[in-house]
Design a protein around this motif. Structure first.
Motif, PDB file in Angstrom:
ATOM      1  N   ASP A  50       5.522  11.419  16.532  1.00 22.20           N
ATOM      2  CA  ASP A  50       5.451  10.236  15.666  1.00 22.20           C
ATOM      3  C   ASP A  50       4.344  10.390  14.630  1.00 22.20           C
ATOM      4  O   ASP A  50       4.522  10.055  13.453  1.00 22.20           O
ATOM      5  CB  ASP A  50       5.187   8.975  16.491  1.00 22.20           C
ATOM      6  N   PHE A  51       3.180  10.885  15.067  1.00 24.70           N
ATOM      7  CA  PHE A  51       2.017  10.978  14.180  1.00 24.70           C
ATOM      8  C   PHE A  51       2.111  12.142  13.200  1.00 24.70           C
ATOM      9  O   PHE A  51       1.264  12.270  12.311  1.00 24.70           O
ATOM     10  CB  PHE A  51       0.735  11.083  15.014  1.00 24.70           C
TER      11      PHE A  51
ATOM     12  N   PRO B 226      -5.875   8.755   3.763  1.00 19.71           N
ATOM     13  CA  PRO B 226      -4.452   8.810   4.087  1.00 19.71           C
ATOM     14  C   PRO B 226      -3.603   8.727   2.827  1.00 19.71           C
ATOM     15  O   PRO B 226      -4.069   8.294   1.766  1.00 19.71           O
ATOM     16  CB  PRO B 226      -4.247   7.584   4.988  1.00 19.71           C
ATOM     17  N   THR B 227      -2.362   9.164   2.940  1.00 21.21           N
ATOM     18  CA  THR B 227      -1.442   9.128   1.812  1.00 21.21           C
ATOM     19  C   THR B 227      -1.319   7.708   1.260  1.00 21.21           C
ATOM     20  O   THR B 227      -1.176   6.743   2.010  1.00 21.21           O
ATOM     21  CB  THR B 227      -0.044   9.615   2.249  1.00 21.21           C
ATOM     22  N   GLY B 228      -1.430   7.574  -0.057  1.00 18.79           N
ATOM     23  CA  GLY B 228      -1.303   6.269  -0.702  1.00 18.79           C
ATOM     24  C   GLY B 228      -2.593   5.487  -0.767  1.00 18.79           C
ATOM     25  O   GLY B 228      -2.591   4.318  -1.173  1.00 18.79           O
ATOM     26  N   SER B 229      -3.708   6.095  -0.367  1.00 16.42           N
ATOM     27  CA  SER B 229      -4.997   5.397  -0.382  1.00 16.42           C
ATOM     28  C   SER B 229      -6.067   6.316  -0.970  1.00 16.42           C
ATOM     29  O   SER B 229      -5.913   7.536  -1.010  1.00 16.42           O
ATOM     30  CB  SER B 229      -5.387   4.988   1.039  1.00 16.42           C
ATOM     31  N   THR B 230      -7.141   5.694  -1.434  1.00 15.18           N
ATOM     32  CA  THR B 230      -8.285   6.469  -1.934  1.00 15.18           C
ATOM     33  C   THR B 230      -9.510   6.282  -1.044  1.00 15.18           C
ATOM     34  O   THR B 230     -10.563   6.839  -1.329  1.00 15.18           O
ATOM     35  CB  THR B 230      -8.629   6.047  -3.372  1.00 15.18           C
TER      36      THR B 230
ATOM     37  N   PHE C 181       3.663   3.975   8.088  1.00 12.49           N
ATOM     38  CA  PHE C 181       2.308   3.480   8.382  1.00 12.49           C
ATOM     39  C   PHE C 181       1.344   4.670   8.390  1.00 12.49           C
ATOM     40  O   PHE C 181       0.884   5.117   9.426  1.00 12.49           O
ATOM     41  CB  PHE C 181       2.264   2.749   9.722  1.00 12.49           C
ATOM     42  N   CYS C 182       1.051   5.164   7.180  1.00 15.20           N
ATOM     43  CA  CYS C 182       0.246   6.383   7.083  1.00 15.20           C
ATOM     44  C   CYS C 182      -1.235   6.222   7.427  1.00 15.20           C
ATOM     45  O   CYS C 182      -1.927   7.242   7.549  1.00 15.20           O
ATOM     46  CB  CYS C 182       0.400   7.017   5.705  1.00 15.20           C
TER      47      CYS C 182
ATOM     48  N   THR D 157      -7.937  -5.177   7.875  1.00 15.67           N
ATOM     49  CA  THR D 157      -6.662  -4.481   7.727  1.00 15.67           C
ATOM     50  C   THR D 157      -6.887  -3.144   7.017  1.00 15.67           C
ATOM     51  O   THR D 157      -7.877  -2.974   6.280  1.00 15.67           O
ATOM     52  CB  THR D 157      -5.665  -5.324   6.926  1.00 15.67           C
ATOM     53  N   PRO D 158      -5.989  -2.178   7.209  1.00 19.80           N
ATOM     54  CA  PRO D 158      -6.174  -0.863   6.577  1.00 19.80           C
ATOM     55  C   PRO D 158      -6.297  -0.917   5.059  1.00 19.80           C
ATOM     56  O   PRO D 158      -6.895  -0.012   4.464  1.00 19.80           O
ATOM     57  CB  PRO D 158      -4.915  -0.104   7.006  1.00 19.80           C
TER      58      PRO D 158
END
Length: 235
Positions: free
Chosen positions: A94-95, A189-193, A119-120, A150-151
């Motif tokens: 899953d991860f 993580p992907t989609g975040s800085t 949910f990266c 929250t993330p």
């Protein structure tokens, strides 16, 4: 006289049974011989290209049996008591389901990374030491602490879980594993800085015994340049 004769007859009757046991015992031992550990096939998914080919690796028919063989410790962070917890090998899959990278270090270590589908912030690292007679395989997972922010918010906190197929002494974590975790946690993580802030770390023995350690002990949020890389940068 009759008693003595009866004892001799009894002993002779047992002799074939004892001899048969002697002859069959080596055969039983041969049947229990462990299969040869050969993970060289993993190398084909490392560089080149620079980030390897994790998507193809996950689709390899040997990958799931590999996870099932080496990741056997019980886990309780992925799932819940009502619906049940997944096995560790299913959790690792899953991860790693959203592909990231397959990196090689020192012609000996492989670092395979990915994240959970949709949910990266939940990210996985599979690290393999192929330089040992019995390969050391470690799975690390970054798990969001749900009672923190929250993330998507600054200051969100995470737990790093680390499982290995051989016991790892918290005071003697392999330096190559520390480096791999440090490099991995230094990337958002992907989609975040935002770099994920790992505030808790738990090292789990193969039998499921957990050991709470300082995140820096395993390399979390402590990226450093390896000496040989530093020398290359100065040239």
């Amino acid at each position: 006289m009759r008693s003595a004769l009866q004892l001799v007859v009894f002993a002779l009757a047992l002799t074939p049974m004892w001899t048969s046991a002697q002859i069959s015992s080596p055969q039983i031992k041969r049947d229990k011989k462990q299969p040869k550990e050969n993970l060289e096939w993993l190398w084909q998914y490392g560089p080149p290209p620079a980030d390897g080919r994790e998507n193809q690796l996950v689709l390899d028919a040997r990958f799931r049996p590999f996870l099932a063989q080496y990741l056997t410790a019980p886990q309780t962070f992925w799932g819940n008591p009502k619906t049940g917890y997944k096995t560790l090998n299913e959790t690792a899959l899953d991860f790693l389901s959203v592909p990231d990278k397959v990196l090689a270090d020192d012609n000996r270590y492989l670092s395979i990374t990915g994240c959970v589908f949709r949910f990266c912030p939940a990210r996985g690292l599979l690290w393999v030491d192929l330089g040992l007679p019995h390969p050391l395989v470690a799975f690390a997972a970054i798990d969001w602490i749900k009672d923190s922010k929250t993330p998507s918010e600054p200051g969100a906190e995470y737990t790093l879980w680390v499982f290995a197929n051989h016991p790892i002494d918290p005071d003697h974590v392999p330096p190559a594993l520390i480096h791999s975790v440090a490099r991995w946690t230094a990337q958002p993580p992907t989609g975040s800085t935002a770099i994920q802030q790992i505030t808790h770390a738990i090292l789990v023995d193969p039998d499921g015994t957990p050991h709470q350690i300082q995140p820096a002990t395993i390399g979390a949020n402590t990226f450093t340049v390896k000496p040989q890389d530093d020398q290359k940068a100065q040239q």
